[in-house]
Each structure stands twice: as structure tokens, then as C-alpha cells.
Scaffold this active site. Sequence first.
Site, short mmCIF file in Angstrom:
data_model
loop_
_atom_site.label_atom_id
_atom_site.label_comp_id
_atom_site.label_asym_id
_atom_site.label_seq_id
_atom_site.Cartn_x
_atom_site.Cartn_y
_atom_site.Cartn_z
N ASN A 186 5.39 -60.72 -37.70
CA ASN A 186 5.60 -61.08 -36.30
C ASN A 186 7.11 -61.17 -36.00
O ASN A 186 7.90 -61.60 -36.84
CB ASN A 186 4.88 -62.37 -35.90
CG ASN A 186 5.15 -63.56 -36.78
OD1 ASN A 186 5.52 -63.42 -37.94
ND2 ASN A 186 4.98 -64.76 -36.25
N GLU B 284 9.38 -62.67 -33.00
CA GLU B 284 9.39 -63.47 -31.77
C GLU B 284 10.66 -63.23 -30.96
O GLU B 284 11.59 -62.56 -31.41
CB GLU B 284 9.25 -64.95 -32.15
CG GLU B 284 7.91 -65.20 -32.84
CD GLU B 284 7.61 -66.66 -33.11
OE1 GLU B 284 8.51 -67.52 -33.00
OE2 GLU B 284 6.44 -66.94 -33.44
N CYS C 261 3.03 -59.39 -32.43
CA CYS C 261 2.33 -59.87 -33.62
C CYS C 261 2.49 -58.90 -34.79
O CYS C 261 2.73 -57.70 -34.61
CB CYS C 261 0.83 -59.98 -33.34
SG CYS C 261 0.40 -61.15 -32.04
N GLU D 226 0.24 -57.65 -36.71
CA GLU D 226 -0.76 -56.57 -36.73
C GLU D 226 -0.30 -55.36 -35.93
O GLU D 226 -0.42 -54.22 -36.37
CB GLU D 226 -2.09 -57.06 -36.13
CG GLU D 226 -2.79 -58.14 -36.91
CD GLU D 226 -2.39 -59.54 -36.47
OE1 GLU D 226 -1.19 -59.78 -36.18
OE2 GLU D 226 -3.27 -60.41 -36.43
N CYS E 111 -5.06 -61.54 -32.23
CA CYS E 111 -5.21 -61.88 -30.81
C CYS E 111 -5.92 -60.73 -30.09
O CYS E 111 -6.11 -59.64 -30.65
CB CYS E 111 -3.85 -62.16 -30.19
SG CYS E 111 -2.86 -60.68 -29.93
N CYS F 13 -4.03 -57.39 -30.01
CA CYS F 13 -4.03 -56.69 -31.30
C CYS F 13 -5.39 -56.06 -31.58
O CYS F 13 -5.48 -54.96 -32.12
CB CYS F 13 -3.64 -57.64 -32.44
SG CYS F 13 -1.89 -58.04 -32.41
N1 THU Z 1 0.65 -64.11 -34.65
C1 THU Z 1 0.54 -62.94 -35.36
O1 THU Z 1 1.54 -62.28 -35.65
N2 THU Z 1 -0.70 -62.55 -35.74
C2 THU Z 1 -1.84 -63.29 -35.60
O2 THU Z 1 -2.90 -62.87 -36.04
C3 THU Z 1 -1.77 -64.60 -34.93
C4 THU Z 1 -0.51 -64.87 -34.21
C5 THU Z 1 2.00 -64.60 -34.32
C6 THU Z 1 2.45 -64.47 -32.91
C7 THU Z 1 3.50 -65.59 -32.83
O3 THU Z 1 4.72 -65.10 -33.34
C8 THU Z 1 2.98 -66.65 -33.78
O4 THU Z 1 2.06 -65.98 -34.63
C9 THU Z 1 2.30 -67.82 -33.11
O5 THU Z 1 1.33 -67.40 -32.22
#
Ligand code: THU
Length: 127
Positions: free
Chosen positions: A44, A46, A55, A57, A88, A91
Site C-alpha cells: 500500500n 498512502e 492498496c 492488491e 476493498c 480492489c
Molecule cells: N489496505 C490495503 O492495502 N489492502 C487491504 O486489503 C486493506 C487495506 C490499505 C489501504 C490503507 O493504506 C490502509 O490499508 C488502511 O486502510
Amino acid sequence: MTDDIKVLLKKAETATENAYAPYSGYKVGAALLTATGEIFTGCNVENASYGLTVCAERIAVFNAVSEGFRNFKAIAIFADGEKLPSPCGACRQVLSEFSDNLTVVFANRKTMKETDLKTLLPDTFKI
Ligand code: THU
């Protein structure tokens, strides 16, 4: 758990090392297995403008597609945290663009769950 899935989970765990998650503190790694055996990873990433976060994925899928791979067998998602990750909605839709039969495994240091994309996203929208 098959050997493929074990390898995939380990790669997803390693991918969390590059996660950029200063806002949530929740580091996620993903590893995507292609139909021909290659593995692409993502983490991920941000952003201070929170909605721009991507994310793990989706980054794994975009890495694979940008390298010319579009057929996938499985994805493993690992989170370095108490809460088990789960892809999510965005994704799930992106994964469904490229995969009809995709095994999805999510894990943290305590728990592991195996399912598939059809279960996570029934009645998928496709053109
Ligand atoms: N996140 C992912 O990268 N994949 C997931 O399956 C769940 C959520 C990340 C997005 C964000 O950076 C952090 O987790 C919190 O939501």
C-alpha cells in the site's frame, strides 16, 4: 495450504517492508501469481490527500499488467497488524477485470483465511 500459496504468502509478507503507510500505520503486502508461474508484488502507498491512497492488491495487479501479464491464479495479502486484511471493493473489481477463477488468501501473523474472488464479489460487472 499448497506450496504455491506458502510461497505467495511469504512474498506478500516481504512486500510489506516497502509499504508506505504513515497515516494508517497499517502495512499491507500483496503477491499475485500468474497462470504461467510468475509472481508480482505490491504494497500500500498512502498519500497526505488520503483518497489518493492505493492498496497493495491494486499495485500488484498494475505491476503485473504493465509487464504484460493478465491471467492470474491466486493472490495473497499479508498485513503487519492485528486486523486481518480483506480486499476493498475497488480492489475486488480491479481483480475481477483479469481473473474469473482467483484464489484469494489473506493473513496476518496470527490468522490465515482462504477464499476466492467469486465469493468475495458475486455478480461481477464485466463488459
Ligand atoms: N489496505 C490495503 O492495502 N489492502 C487491504 O486489503 C486493506 C487495506 C490499505 C489501504 C490503507 O493504506 C490502509 O490499508 C488502511 O486502510
